[in-house]
Scaffold this motif. Sequence first.
Motif, PDB file in Angstrom:
ATOM      1  N   TYR A 113       0.830  -1.202   0.000  1.00 19.10           N
ATOM      2  CA  TYR A 113       0.000   0.000   0.000  1.00 19.10           C
ATOM      3  C   TYR A 113       0.867   1.255   0.000  1.00 19.10           C
ATOM      4  O   TYR A 113       0.626   2.194  -0.769  1.00 19.10           O
ATOM      5  CB  TYR A 113      -0.941   0.011   1.206  1.00 19.10           C
ATOM      6  CG  TYR A 113      -1.557   1.377   1.412  1.00 19.10           C
ATOM      7  CD1 TYR A 113      -2.557   1.828   0.556  1.00 19.10           C
ATOM      8  CD2 TYR A 113      -1.096   2.239   2.408  1.00 19.10           C
ATOM      9  CE1 TYR A 113      -3.080   3.089   0.685  1.00 19.10           C
ATOM     10  CE2 TYR A 113      -1.617   3.506   2.544  1.00 19.10           C
ATOM     11  CZ  TYR A 113      -2.609   3.925   1.684  1.00 19.10           C
ATOM     12  OH  TYR A 113      -3.118   5.179   1.814  1.00 19.10           O
ATOM     13  N   SER A 116       2.301   1.867  -3.413  1.00 18.01           N
ATOM     14  CA  SER A 116       1.368   2.374  -4.428  1.00 18.01           C
ATOM     15  C   SER A 116       0.842   3.745  -4.048  1.00 18.01           C
ATOM     16  O   SER A 116       0.517   4.556  -4.917  1.00 18.01           O
ATOM     17  CB  SER A 116       0.220   1.393  -4.621  1.00 18.01           C
ATOM     18  OG  SER A 116      -0.577   1.367  -3.461  1.00 18.01           O
ATOM     19  N   THR A 119       2.790   7.541  -5.040  1.00 23.64           N
ATOM     20  CA  THR A 119       2.676   8.423  -6.193  1.00 23.64           C
ATOM     21  C   THR A 119       1.762   9.604  -5.920  1.00 23.64           C
ATOM     22  O   THR A 119       1.867  10.627  -6.575  1.00 23.64           O
ATOM     23  CB  THR A 119       2.133   7.651  -7.402  1.00 23.64           C
ATOM     24  OG1 THR A 119       0.925   7.016  -7.001  1.00 23.64           O
ATOM     25  CG2 THR A 119       3.119   6.616  -7.872  1.00 23.64           C
ATOM     26  N   PHE A 193       7.294   4.215 -11.093  1.00 24.32           N
ATOM     27  CA  PHE A 193       6.701   3.109 -10.331  1.00 24.32           C
ATOM     28  C   PHE A 193       7.554   1.846 -10.459  1.00 24.32           C
ATOM     29  O   PHE A 193       7.736   1.109  -9.487  1.00 24.32           O
ATOM     30  CB  PHE A 193       5.275   2.835 -10.815  1.00 24.32           C
ATOM     31  CG  PHE A 193       4.523   1.911  -9.893  1.00 24.32           C
ATOM     32  CD1 PHE A 193       4.108   2.356  -8.655  1.00 24.32           C
ATOM     33  CD2 PHE A 193       4.266   0.603 -10.258  1.00 24.32           C
ATOM     34  CE1 PHE A 193       3.441   1.515  -7.785  1.00 24.32           C
ATOM     35  CE2 PHE A 193       3.599  -0.253  -9.391  1.00 24.32           C
ATOM     36  CZ  PHE A 193       3.184   0.217  -8.159  1.00 24.32           C
ATOM     37  N   SER A 197       9.246   0.043  -7.311  1.00 20.14           N
ATOM     38  CA  SER A 197       8.976  -1.351  -6.958  1.00 20.14           C
ATOM     39  C   SER A 197      10.284  -2.092  -6.705  1.00 20.14           C
ATOM     40  O   SER A 197      10.434  -2.811  -5.710  1.00 20.14           O
ATOM     41  CB  SER A 197       8.192  -2.037  -8.075  1.00 20.14           C
ATOM     42  OG  SER A 197       7.075  -1.282  -8.415  1.00 20.14           O
TER      43      SER A 197
END
Lengths: 222, 88
Positions: A113, A116, A119, A193, A197
Amino acid sequence: MKRPVVIPAALLFAVVLILAMVDLAPPALDLRPLVAANLASSGVAHPVTAVLLNYRAYDTLLEIGVLLLALVAILAVSESVPTTSSTSATSSDLLLPMLGRIAAPVMVVVAVYLLSAGTSAPGGAFQAGAVLAAAAVLLHLTGLLPGWRQPGVSLRWGLAGGFLLFVGVGAILLLVEGDLLRYPPDHAGVLIFLIESGLTLSLGLILAGLFLFLSHDKGDVG
Amino acid sequence: MSLGLGFDLLLAASLLWSGWRALSTPRLDRALVLFIAFGLLMTLTWARLAAPDIALAEAAIGAGLTGALLLDAFGALQAKRAEAEAKK
Protein backbone atom coordinates in the motif's frame (compact mmCIF):
# COMPACT_ATOMS: atom_id res chain seq x y z
CA MET A 1 36.99 19.87 38.02
CA LYS A 2 36.10 19.97 34.34
CA ARG A 3 32.38 20.33 34.91
CA PRO A 4 32.26 24.08 35.76
CA VAL A 5 34.04 24.79 32.50
CA VAL A 6 32.27 22.33 30.21
CA ILE A 7 28.67 23.06 31.18
CA PRO A 8 28.81 26.85 30.64
CA ALA A 9 30.75 26.30 27.43
CA ALA A 10 28.15 23.84 26.16
CA LEU A 11 25.31 26.17 27.16
CA LEU A 12 27.03 29.09 25.43
CA PHE A 13 27.46 26.95 22.31
CA ALA A 14 23.79 26.00 22.39
CA VAL A 15 22.77 29.66 22.72
CA VAL A 16 25.02 30.63 19.81
CA LEU A 17 23.56 27.82 17.70
CA ILE A 18 20.00 28.92 18.47
CA LEU A 19 20.87 32.54 17.67
CA ALA A 20 22.46 31.46 14.41
CA MET A 21 19.33 29.45 13.53
CA VAL A 22 17.05 32.39 14.28
CA ASP A 23 19.31 34.75 12.35
CA LEU A 24 19.41 32.50 9.27
CA ALA A 25 18.87 34.40 6.03
CA PRO A 26 15.87 33.36 3.92
CA PRO A 27 16.82 30.85 1.21
CA ALA A 28 18.15 32.61 -1.87
CA LEU A 29 16.12 30.40 -4.16
CA ASP A 30 12.57 29.34 -3.37
CA LEU A 31 12.14 25.98 -5.05
CA ARG A 32 8.56 25.33 -4.01
CA PRO A 33 6.88 27.14 -6.93
CA LEU A 34 9.20 25.31 -9.33
CA VAL A 35 8.29 21.95 -7.82
CA ALA A 36 4.58 22.78 -7.95
CA ALA A 37 4.76 24.12 -11.49
CA ASN A 38 6.45 21.02 -12.91
CA LEU A 39 4.44 18.47 -10.94
CA ALA A 40 2.18 17.76 -13.92
CA SER A 41 5.09 16.58 -16.09
CA SER A 42 6.86 14.65 -13.30
CA GLY A 43 4.64 11.58 -13.60
CA VAL A 44 3.53 11.56 -9.95
CA ALA A 45 1.09 13.65 -7.96
CA HIS A 46 2.95 13.84 -4.65
CA PRO A 47 5.63 16.55 -4.49
CA VAL A 48 7.95 14.59 -2.17
CA THR A 49 7.98 11.58 -4.50
CA ALA A 50 8.48 13.91 -7.46
CA VAL A 51 11.55 15.42 -5.82
CA LEU A 52 12.95 12.06 -4.72
CA LEU A 53 12.48 10.12 -7.93
CA ASN A 54 12.30 12.71 -10.67
CA TYR A 55 13.94 16.06 -9.95
CA ARG A 56 16.62 14.64 -7.67
CA ALA A 57 16.58 11.01 -8.80
CA TYR A 58 20.37 11.00 -8.97
CA ASP A 59 20.57 11.56 -5.20
CA THR A 60 18.21 8.66 -4.59
CA LEU A 61 20.29 6.48 -6.89
CA LEU A 62 23.39 7.26 -4.85
CA GLU A 63 21.47 6.67 -1.63
CA ILE A 64 20.52 3.11 -2.54
CA GLY A 65 24.10 2.59 -3.70
CA VAL A 66 25.38 3.67 -0.28
CA LEU A 67 22.99 1.30 1.48
CA LEU A 68 24.09 -1.57 -0.76
CA LEU A 69 27.71 -0.71 -0.03
CA ALA A 70 27.03 -0.73 3.72
CA LEU A 71 25.55 -4.21 3.44
CA VAL A 72 28.54 -5.43 1.40
CA ALA A 73 30.82 -4.08 4.13
CA ILE A 74 28.84 -5.94 6.78
CA LEU A 75 29.03 -9.14 4.74
CA ALA A 76 32.79 -8.71 4.39
CA VAL A 77 33.21 -8.29 8.14
CA SER A 78 30.73 -10.87 9.37
CA GLU A 79 32.29 -13.72 7.43
CA SER A 80 34.68 -14.36 10.28
CA VAL A 81 31.87 -15.13 12.67
CA PRO A 82 31.82 -18.87 13.33
CA THR A 83 28.63 -20.51 12.18
CA THR A 84 26.77 -22.03 15.06
CA SER A 85 23.43 -23.76 15.05
CA SER A 86 21.41 -22.49 12.14
CA THR A 87 18.09 -22.88 13.87
CA SER A 88 16.64 -19.75 15.31
CA ALA A 89 15.08 -19.27 18.69
CA THR A 90 13.42 -22.58 19.45
CA SER A 91 11.13 -21.37 22.14
CA SER A 92 8.22 -23.37 23.41
CA ASP A 93 6.30 -20.12 23.42
CA LEU A 94 3.21 -20.36 21.24
CA LEU A 95 2.15 -16.74 21.43
CA LEU A 96 5.18 -15.13 19.78
CA PRO A 97 5.28 -17.21 16.57
CA MET A 98 1.52 -16.76 16.36
CA LEU A 99 1.94 -12.99 16.53
CA GLY A 100 4.59 -13.14 13.82
CA ARG A 101 2.39 -15.28 11.60
CA ILE A 102 -0.51 -12.88 11.96
CA ALA A 103 1.45 -9.63 11.69
CA ALA A 104 3.81 -10.44 8.82
CA PRO A 105 1.22 -10.77 6.03
CA VAL A 106 -0.45 -7.56 7.19
CA MET A 107 2.91 -5.81 7.08
CA VAL A 108 3.50 -7.01 3.53
CA VAL A 109 0.12 -5.58 2.54
CA VAL A 110 0.98 -2.31 4.28
CA ALA A 111 4.28 -2.20 2.38
CA VAL A 112 2.53 -2.66 -0.96
CA TYR A 113 0.00 0.00 0.00
CA LEU A 114 2.76 2.44 0.94
CA LEU A 115 4.48 1.76 -2.37
CA SER A 116 1.37 2.37 -4.43
CA ALA A 117 0.29 5.35 -2.32
CA GLY A 118 3.69 6.97 -2.84
CA THR A 119 2.68 8.42 -6.19
CA SER A 120 -0.12 10.55 -4.74
CA ALA A 121 0.24 10.63 -0.95
CA PRO A 122 2.90 10.26 1.75
CA GLY A 123 4.62 6.93 1.32
CA GLY A 124 7.08 5.52 -1.18
CA ALA A 125 9.85 3.05 -1.67
CA PHE A 126 11.87 3.81 1.45
CA GLN A 127 8.96 3.52 3.85
CA ALA A 128 7.60 0.43 2.11
CA GLY A 129 11.05 -1.19 2.15
CA ALA A 130 11.45 -0.41 5.83
CA VAL A 131 8.10 -2.03 6.62
CA LEU A 132 9.11 -5.13 4.61
CA ALA A 133 12.39 -5.26 6.51
CA ALA A 134 10.55 -4.86 9.81
CA ALA A 135 8.35 -7.82 8.87
CA ALA A 136 11.46 -9.93 8.24
CA VAL A 137 13.00 -8.81 11.54
CA LEU A 138 9.76 -9.63 13.35
CA LEU A 139 9.71 -13.10 11.79
CA HIS A 140 13.31 -13.57 12.84
CA LEU A 141 12.71 -12.43 16.40
CA THR A 142 9.69 -14.69 16.79
CA GLY A 143 11.79 -17.63 15.68
CA LEU A 144 10.14 -18.26 12.32
CA LEU A 145 12.97 -17.03 10.10
CA PRO A 146 16.55 -18.13 10.75
CA GLY A 147 19.35 -15.58 10.51
CA TRP A 148 21.06 -15.31 7.13
CA ARG A 149 24.58 -16.62 6.68
CA GLN A 150 25.92 -16.30 3.16
CA PRO A 151 23.57 -14.85 0.59
CA GLY A 152 22.67 -17.25 -2.18
CA VAL A 153 22.42 -16.29 -5.83
CA SER A 154 18.77 -15.26 -5.71
CA LEU A 155 19.29 -13.23 -2.56
CA ARG A 156 22.26 -11.47 -4.14
CA TRP A 157 20.15 -10.55 -7.15
CA GLY A 158 17.41 -9.37 -4.82
CA LEU A 159 19.80 -7.20 -2.83
CA ALA A 160 21.37 -5.59 -5.88
CA GLY A 161 18.28 -5.69 -8.11
CA GLY A 162 16.83 -2.33 -7.16
CA PHE A 163 20.13 -0.59 -7.75
CA LEU A 164 20.74 -2.43 -11.02
CA LEU A 165 17.23 -1.60 -12.22
CA PHE A 166 17.72 2.04 -11.31
CA VAL A 167 21.09 2.18 -13.08
CA GLY A 168 19.65 0.30 -16.05
CA VAL A 169 16.75 2.71 -16.46
CA GLY A 170 19.18 5.60 -16.07
CA ALA A 171 21.51 4.18 -18.71
CA ILE A 172 18.68 3.57 -21.19
CA LEU A 173 17.42 7.12 -20.63
CA LEU A 174 20.96 8.37 -21.12
CA LEU A 175 21.02 6.73 -24.55
CA VAL A 176 17.46 7.61 -25.56
CA GLU A 177 16.94 11.03 -24.00
CA GLY A 178 20.56 12.09 -23.85
CA ASP A 179 20.53 12.75 -20.14
CA LEU A 180 20.86 10.51 -17.09
CA LEU A 181 17.43 9.88 -15.55
CA ARG A 182 15.58 12.45 -17.63
CA TYR A 183 12.21 10.74 -17.96
CA PRO A 184 10.06 11.38 -21.00
CA PRO A 185 6.97 13.03 -19.44
CA ASP A 186 4.59 10.53 -21.04
CA HIS A 187 6.26 7.51 -19.45
CA ALA A 188 7.57 9.11 -16.27
CA GLY A 189 4.83 7.65 -14.07
CA VAL A 190 5.41 4.08 -15.23
CA LEU A 191 9.19 4.35 -15.01
CA ILE A 192 9.05 5.84 -11.51
CA PHE A 193 6.70 3.11 -10.33
CA LEU A 194 8.98 0.45 -11.86
CA ILE A 195 12.02 1.91 -10.12
CA GLU A 196 10.13 2.28 -6.85
CA SER A 197 8.98 -1.35 -6.96
CA GLY A 198 12.55 -2.55 -7.44
CA LEU A 199 13.77 -0.20 -4.74
CA THR A 200 11.14 -1.44 -2.28
CA LEU A 201 12.14 -5.06 -2.70
CA SER A 202 15.86 -4.35 -2.56
CA LEU A 203 15.58 -1.92 0.34
CA GLY A 204 13.50 -4.40 2.27
CA LEU A 205 16.12 -7.09 1.74
CA ILE A 206 19.04 -4.74 2.46
CA LEU A 207 17.56 -3.32 5.65
CA ALA A 208 16.51 -6.79 6.78
CA GLY A 209 20.00 -8.00 5.88
CA LEU A 210 21.56 -5.38 8.14
CA PHE A 211 19.76 -7.19 10.94
CA LEU A 212 19.69 -10.80 9.79
CA PHE A 213 23.31 -11.07 8.64
CA LEU A 214 24.51 -9.59 11.91
CA SER A 215 22.23 -11.62 14.11
CA HIS A 216 24.00 -14.94 14.48
CA ASP A 217 21.92 -16.84 16.94
CA LYS A 218 23.72 -18.52 19.71
CA GLY A 219 20.64 -20.31 20.86
CA ASP A 220 17.87 -18.28 22.37
CA VAL A 221 19.28 -15.19 24.02
CA GLY A 222 16.81 -14.74 26.81
CA MET B 1 -3.51 28.72 25.38
CA SER B 2 -4.93 26.45 22.72
CA LEU B 3 -4.87 22.68 22.95
CA GLY B 4 -2.51 22.36 19.97
CA LEU B 5 0.07 24.67 21.47
CA GLY B 6 -0.12 22.85 24.78
CA PHE B 7 0.44 19.53 23.04
CA ASP B 8 3.38 20.94 21.09
CA LEU B 9 5.00 22.29 24.24
CA LEU B 10 4.49 18.95 25.99
CA LEU B 11 5.96 17.17 22.96
CA ALA B 12 9.00 19.44 22.85
CA ALA B 13 9.59 19.02 26.58
CA SER B 14 9.28 15.23 26.45
CA LEU B 15 11.57 15.10 23.39
CA LEU B 16 14.28 17.00 25.21
CA TRP B 17 13.73 15.01 28.38
CA SER B 18 13.83 11.58 26.70
CA GLY B 19 16.86 12.59 24.65
CA TRP B 20 18.70 13.77 27.75
CA ARG B 21 17.71 10.67 29.75
CA ALA B 22 18.75 8.34 26.91
CA LEU B 23 22.21 9.89 26.95
CA SER B 24 22.64 10.25 30.69
CA THR B 25 21.18 7.05 32.13
CA PRO B 26 23.90 4.67 33.26
CA ARG B 27 21.93 1.53 32.38
CA LEU B 28 22.22 0.44 28.76
CA ASP B 29 18.84 -1.30 28.54
CA ARG B 30 17.04 1.76 29.86
CA ALA B 31 18.92 3.96 27.40
CA LEU B 32 17.77 1.74 24.53
CA VAL B 33 14.12 1.89 25.53
CA LEU B 34 14.42 5.66 25.96
CA PHE B 35 16.01 5.91 22.51
CA ILE B 36 13.05 4.07 20.97
CA ALA B 37 10.64 6.29 22.90
CA PHE B 38 12.58 9.30 21.63
CA GLY B 39 12.19 8.03 18.07
CA LEU B 40 8.43 7.67 18.49
CA LEU B 41 8.17 11.17 19.96
CA MET B 42 10.23 12.41 17.03
CA THR B 43 7.71 10.75 14.71
CA LEU B 44 4.89 12.65 16.41
CA THR B 45 6.92 15.84 16.07
CA TRP B 46 7.38 15.36 12.33
CA ALA B 47 3.68 14.64 12.00
CA ARG B 48 2.89 17.86 13.92
CA LEU B 49 5.25 19.73 11.59
CA ALA B 50 3.10 18.50 8.67
CA ALA B 51 5.88 16.29 7.27
CA PRO B 52 4.18 12.86 7.12
CA ASP B 53 6.84 11.45 4.76
CA ILE B 54 9.62 12.03 7.24
CA ALA B 55 7.38 10.84 10.07
CA LEU B 56 6.85 7.51 8.28
CA ALA B 57 10.56 7.08 7.63
CA GLU B 58 11.43 8.00 11.21
CA ALA B 59 8.92 5.54 12.65
CA ALA B 60 10.02 2.66 10.41
CA ILE B 61 13.79 3.21 10.30
CA GLY B 62 14.64 5.44 13.26
CA ALA B 63 12.52 3.90 15.97
CA GLY B 64 11.77 0.46 14.50
CA LEU B 65 14.81 -0.93 12.74
CA THR B 66 17.51 0.96 14.62
CA GLY B 67 15.83 0.13 17.91
CA ALA B 68 15.64 -3.55 17.01
CA LEU B 69 19.29 -3.54 15.91
CA LEU B 70 20.40 -1.88 19.14
CA LEU B 71 18.36 -4.34 21.22
CA ASP B 72 19.93 -7.22 19.29
CA ALA B 73 23.40 -5.81 19.91
CA PHE B 74 22.54 -5.46 23.57
CA GLY B 75 21.40 -9.09 23.68
CA ALA B 76 24.67 -10.19 22.05
CA LEU B 77 26.65 -8.12 24.55
CA GLN B 78 24.77 -9.72 27.44
CA ALA B 79 25.40 -13.19 26.05
CA LYS B 80 29.11 -12.43 25.66
CA ARG B 81 29.27 -11.08 29.17
CA ALA B 82 27.51 -14.15 30.57
CA GLU B 83 29.98 -16.36 28.66
CA ALA B 84 32.91 -14.46 30.14
CA GLU B 85 31.41 -14.76 33.61
CA ALA B 86 30.95 -18.51 33.18
CA LYS B 87 34.59 -18.95 32.15
CA LYS B 88 35.92 -17.27 35.29
